[in-house]
Design a protein around this motif. Structure first.
Motif, PDB file in Angstrom:
ATOM      1  N   ALA A 149       0.819  -1.214   0.000  1.00  0.00           N
ATOM      2  CA  ALA A 149       0.000   0.000   0.000  1.00  0.00           C
ATOM      3  C   ALA A 149       0.853   1.264   0.000  1.00  0.00           C
ATOM      4  O   ALA A 149       0.368   2.346  -0.313  1.00  0.00           O
ATOM      5  CB  ALA A 149      -0.921   0.009   1.218  1.00  0.00           C
ATOM      6  N   GLY A 150       2.133   1.116   0.388  1.00  0.00           N
ATOM      7  CA  GLY A 150       3.011   2.282   0.440  1.00  0.00           C
ATOM      8  C   GLY A 150       2.983   3.000   1.776  1.00  0.00           C
ATOM      9  O   GLY A 150       3.523   4.082   1.921  1.00  0.00           O
ATOM     10  N   PRO A 190       4.037   7.401  -3.756  1.00  0.00           N
ATOM     11  CA  PRO A 190       3.341   7.536  -2.478  1.00  0.00           C
ATOM     12  C   PRO A 190       1.974   6.827  -2.502  1.00  0.00           C
ATOM     13  O   PRO A 190       1.371   6.666  -3.566  1.00  0.00           O
ATOM     14  CB  PRO A 190       3.171   9.045  -2.313  1.00  0.00           C
ATOM     15  CG  PRO A 190       3.296   9.607  -3.684  1.00  0.00           C
ATOM     16  CD  PRO A 190       4.204   8.689  -4.438  1.00  0.00           C
ATOM     17  N   THR A 191       1.556   6.440  -1.313  1.00  0.00           N
ATOM     18  CA  THR A 191       0.283   5.728  -1.149  1.00  0.00           C
ATOM     19  C   THR A 191      -0.854   6.351  -1.956  1.00  0.00           C
ATOM     20  O   THR A 191      -1.579   5.650  -2.665  1.00  0.00           O
ATOM     21  CB  THR A 191      -0.133   5.763   0.335  1.00  0.00           C
ATOM     22  OG1 THR A 191       0.928   5.194   1.081  1.00  0.00           O
ATOM     23  CG2 THR A 191      -1.395   4.986   0.578  1.00  0.00           C
ATOM     24  N   GLU A 192      -0.983   7.675  -1.835  1.00  0.00           N
ATOM     25  CA  GLU A 192      -2.139   8.340  -2.429  1.00  0.00           C
ATOM     26  C   GLU A 192      -2.139   8.266  -3.956  1.00  0.00           C
ATOM     27  O   GLU A 192      -3.148   8.506  -4.596  1.00  0.00           O
ATOM     28  CB  GLU A 192      -2.258   9.785  -1.932  1.00  0.00           C
ATOM     29  CG  GLU A 192      -0.995  10.625  -1.969  1.00  0.00           C
ATOM     30  CD  GLU A 192      -0.157  10.509  -0.697  1.00  0.00           C
ATOM     31  OE1 GLU A 192      -0.144   9.433  -0.070  1.00  0.00           O
ATOM     32  OE2 GLU A 192       0.504  11.499  -0.348  1.00  0.00           O
ATOM     33  N   ARG A 248      -5.003   8.711   3.049  1.00  0.00           N
ATOM     34  CA  ARG A 248      -3.963   8.552   2.018  1.00  0.00           C
ATOM     35  C   ARG A 248      -4.413   7.522   0.996  1.00  0.00           C
ATOM     36  O   ARG A 248      -4.254   7.696  -0.205  1.00  0.00           O
ATOM     37  CB  ARG A 248      -2.650   8.082   2.648  1.00  0.00           C
ATOM     38  CG  ARG A 248      -1.942   9.118   3.449  1.00  0.00           C
ATOM     39  CD  ARG A 248      -0.583   8.624   3.879  1.00  0.00           C
ATOM     40  NE  ARG A 248       0.341   8.564   2.740  1.00  0.00           N
ATOM     41  CZ  ARG A 248       1.584   8.155   2.826  1.00  0.00           C
ATOM     42  NH1 ARG A 248       2.062   7.750   3.990  1.00  0.00           N
ATOM     43  NH2 ARG A 248       2.357   8.119   1.768  1.00  0.00           N
ATOM     44  N   ILE A 249      -4.967   6.417   1.515  1.00  0.00           N
ATOM     45  CA  ILE A 249      -5.455   5.361   0.636  1.00  0.00           C
ATOM     46  C   ILE A 249      -6.486   5.924  -0.342  1.00  0.00           C
ATOM     47  O   ILE A 249      -6.525   5.564  -1.504  1.00  0.00           O
ATOM     48  CB  ILE A 249      -6.086   4.228   1.482  1.00  0.00           C
ATOM     49  CG1 ILE A 249      -5.015   3.512   2.291  1.00  0.00           C
ATOM     50  CG2 ILE A 249      -6.871   3.257   0.618  1.00  0.00           C
ATOM     51  CD1 ILE A 249      -4.099   2.619   1.513  1.00  0.00           C
ATOM     52  N   CYS A 250      -7.303   6.863   0.164  1.00  0.00           N
ATOM     53  CA  CYS A 250      -8.341   7.458  -0.688  1.00  0.00           C
ATOM     54  C   CYS A 250      -7.782   8.503  -1.628  1.00  0.00           C
ATOM     55  O   CYS A 250      -8.538   9.179  -2.327  1.00  0.00           O
ATOM     56  CB  CYS A 250      -9.436   8.073   0.173  1.00  0.00           C
ATOM     57  SG  CYS A 250     -10.483   6.832   0.912  1.00  0.00           S
ATOM     58  N   GLY A 251      -6.474   8.698  -1.599  1.00  0.00           N
ATOM     59  CA  GLY A 251      -5.861   9.604  -2.557  1.00  0.00           C
ATOM     60  C   GLY A 251      -5.776  11.051  -2.092  1.00  0.00           C
ATOM     61  O   GLY A 251      -5.572  11.951  -2.904  1.00  0.00           O
ATOM     62  N   ALA A 252      -5.917  11.292  -0.781  1.00  0.00           N
ATOM     63  CA  ALA A 252      -5.883  12.663  -0.292  1.00  0.00           C
ATOM     64  C   ALA A 252      -4.442  13.146  -0.146  1.00  0.00           C
ATOM     65  O   ALA A 252      -3.604  12.432   0.404  1.00  0.00           O
ATOM     66  CB  ALA A 252      -6.602  12.764   1.048  1.00  0.00           C
TER      67      ALA A 252
END
Lengths: 370, 338
Positions: A51-52, A78-80, B237-241
């Motif tokens: 997932a990073g 990066p994760t995002e 972060r996972i949601c791309g923020a």
């Protein structure tokens, strides 16, 4: 398409603990892969690195052949920007947002316009059967509902890769079974790549298309569930998978005067000098009662159809669906699990019967040799 | 220490200060050791918390009486005394002609040469503005940096940066205010490199005060961040923020109460601060508390009391207003939850 490849991944925590040790694995697109292992085996760490959220100390991670991370070439997406979904063990819902806002957030971050957002949120809430929770806050709904919201939050952005970190461990047994079925159904409809971290072999067995058994930061076996169960490639996998666990005879442990292999190896000349551990699953053991008519026939052309030994029953543990019998054969303990209630145990003497094909043999390096 | 300074023996003061600091360092060492021993427990996860009021039953009346008693002794009684004192010419005389509003809104109060009631007193109004801006800015700086310290400590657990920040942010707490003020005074009294002489500026007071209250804000920030943990932000972060979006949409809203606590508490303390400002305040940067000291020195008890009440009033109005605006609650802010 979403194939994930881990190449020689190392992760060393402070104090020199190797959480992940030279892990290489390729997770093909569309598979439901479980990372299975006891706690502390590096499975969650591996997931976080994919997932990073954590970075390896060595090695490379690729998504569809493109580098996500490489220590050597200094790449670290990066994760995002990886565009994966991740359901946390604690769900990690945002307490200050309503359920609808929680689910909508990822879409918002993707810059999707409001009308479309509302449509997608409604759609995914419908899919997860939580449409009536829209205006509630995470603290106002139950654990099972929170779990669905956490999943819905990730499904809303329809990621190619969905990572799940023990998502069912906080649910009760009934809900867990329901969610297992739902997750499997979801995967069959959406066909995305799922990586599922769990220490529960039943979860891994029931849902996965492939299981990666991990222990001590290394990959022990990577195969379809039934292969893991039927042909464990090493002692670690053999002893971890299966409930009740596999019975073992080991060269190192001595019984009361009898040879360690109880004479089993005599029938397997090819393995006689190699095998140092013999395993048999409790469900592969049958009991034959003195005087019953269906006694198996031992010995045929020098080999065995079945292996039979006299056993003394120590105790019987009924679990409801099965009877686990603890018995002693020449000083060695065996557990057998029986579908039918054992009868005629009055004098405690039975014959223990194992089919020839049911034995698992492991050599001095704990690797399967049959 | 103040006395040693006054009688001109800074050496003695320095020794006293050193001993206090030494004891403080030992306490911090103990604190660090304990924190290392205990695992971090995340008490507020993404799951939220529920309130569970339960009936006190037979204890209802005694509990109520006890709370009334506590409030009475600790708040109503002293505050009442001061209020009455600020409204009378002579303390303890309860005749109608003895009561007056002169100390609040009179002009040229008899026997107090050149002094108006505090609402019409230019010095007091100026000091009030100073107090407000010093305590206000210092509280903002302390509160925001405190939460940032908490953020970094939780973000990078078990790293040197985290340990360093944890301890450095606590350091000002060990130094007696007066010693701290003295140190800052001598350091900033003259121009040093690019830093001009700061003596006599509001900026110096803001700087020193924000440093002094950083320990409280940082502790509150660390505690609050630890309760929430890293996961809400990781989920974002996972949601791309982006980082900015995460701070704006996730971290700050979740930590709203903690941030409020980290700002309001230093603000309240700052408004009441005395030992720090006594050294640093100069004509032009006088604050309400130094005015009180001056009035007491002159024997203007009623004016001193009225000023004190003004401080209480300002604190109350601002804190209450802030709570109303943000929908937070200072008392529950300590717990960090809803």
């Amino acid at each position: 398409m979403a194939t994930i490849e881990l190449r020689n991944i190392d992760r060393i925590f402070q104090g020199g603990v190797k959480a992940v040790d030279n892990l290489s694995i390729t997770i093909e697109s569309g598979h439901f892969v479980s990372l299975l292992g006891p706690s502390g085996c590096g499975k969650t760490t591996s997931l976080r690195m994919i997932a990073g959220l954590d970075n390896p100390d060595g090695g490379e991670i690729l998504l569809d052949g493109k580098l996500l991370y490489s220590k050597k070439s200094g790449v670290a997406v990066p994760t995002e920007k990886r565009g994966m979904g991740l359901v946390f063990q604690s769900y990690a819902l945002w307490p200050h947002m309503t359920i609808a806002q929680n689910i909508s957030f990822g879409l918002e971050m993707k810059g999707i316009e409001k009308k479309e957002r509302i449509r997608r949120v409604a759609e995914v809430m419908e899919l997860m059967h939580i449409s009536d929770l829209e205006k509630r806050y995470p603290s106002q709904i139950s654990g099972g509902q929170q779990q669905r919201v956490a999943l819905a939050r990730n499904l809303a952005v329809s990621p190619d890769v969905l990572l799940l970190d023990e998502p069912l461990s906080n649910l009760d047994a009934k809900l867990r079974l329901e969610m297992r079925a739902e997750l499997k159904r979801l995967h069959e409809t959406l066909k995305n790549t799922i990586i599922y971290v769990t220490h529960d072999q039943l979860e891994a067995m029931t849902m996965s298309t492939m299981i990666a058994v991990m222990s001590g930061g290394t990959l022990k076996q990577f195969a379809p569930p039934m292969e893991i169960y039927r042909k464990p490639t090493n002692l670690t996998v053999a002893s971890f998978v299966g409930s009740p666990p596999m019975n073992f005879l080991r060269k190192t442990s001595q019984g009361g005067g009898s040879p360690w292999d109880l004479g089993i190896l005599a029938c397997y000349p090819a393995l006689a000098n190699k095998a140092e551990a013999i395993g048999v699953r409790p469900e592969d053991i049958r009991l034959a009662f003195p005087g019953s008519t269906d006694r198996p026939v031992p010995g045929r052309e020098g080999g065995l159809v079945s292996w039979i030994r006299k056993a003394k029953v120590a105790t019987v543990l009924p679990t409801g669906s099965e009877w686990v019998v603890d018995m002693v054969v020449e000083g060695f303990h065996f557990f057998a699990s029986l579908r039918d209630e054992p009868c005629c145990l009055d004098d405690g003497e039975v014959d223990m019967v194992v089919d020839r094909e049911a034995f698992h043999f492991f050599d001095g390096k704990e690797t399967r040799c049959n | 220490m103040y006395n040693s300074f006054k009688i001109g023996s800074p050496g003695v003061a320095a020794v006293v200060a050193s001993v206090t600091i030494l004891i403080g360092v030992m306490l911090v060492a103990v604190d660090t050791w304990f924190v290392r021993e205990f695992k971090r427990y995340i008490t507020i996860g993404g799951k939220g918390a529920r309130q569970n009021p339960s009936s006190l039953g037979a204890f209802k009346a005694p509990a109520f009486l006890l709370s009334v008693l506590v409030v009475g002794i600790s708040i109503v009684l002293p505050l009442g005394t001061i209020i009455v004192s600020s409204l009378t010419w002579q303390a303890g005389v309860f005749k109608s002609e003895n009561f007056t509003l002169a100390f609040w809104m009179g002009r040229e109060i008899p026997a107090h040469p050149g002094q108006n009631g505090i609402f019409l007193n230019k010095e007091i109004l100026g000091s009030a503005l100073n107090s407000l801006s010093i305590a206000g800015f210092a509280a903002l700086i302390a509160g925001i940096s405190g939460l940032m310290v908490g953020y970094i400590v939780v973000k990078l657990p078990n790293t040197r940066v985290a340990k360093y920040l944890r301890q450095v942010s606590f350091l000002p707490y060990l130094v007696p205010s007066i010693g701290f003020a003295a140190a800052c005074l001598s350091f900033f009294a003259v121009r040093r490199g690019p830093i001009p002489s700061l003596y006599g500026t509001l900026f110096l007071l803001i700087l020193v005060m924000s440093m002094k209250y950083l320990p409280f804000a940082a502790r509150s920030g660390i505690a609050a961040m630890m309760q929430v943990g890293n996961e809400p932000e990781e989920a974002a972060r996972i949601c791309g923020a982006s980082w900015l979006a995460r701070i704006r949409r996730i971290v700050v809203p979740i930590q709203k109460h903690a941030l409020l606590t980290g700002i309001v508490l230093p603000f309240i303390s700052g408004m009441k601060e005395q030992s720090l400002v006594i050294m640093l305040a100069s004509p032009g940067t006088e604050v309400l508390t130094t005015q009180i000291l001056r009035y007491i020195e002159y024997g203007y008890t009623q004016l001193a009391n009225a000023t004190m009440l003004a401080i209480v009033g300002i604190i109350f109005v601002l804190t209450f207003g802030l709570e109303k605006i943000t929908g937070g609650n200072l008392a529950s802010g300590f717990g960090g939850g809803k």
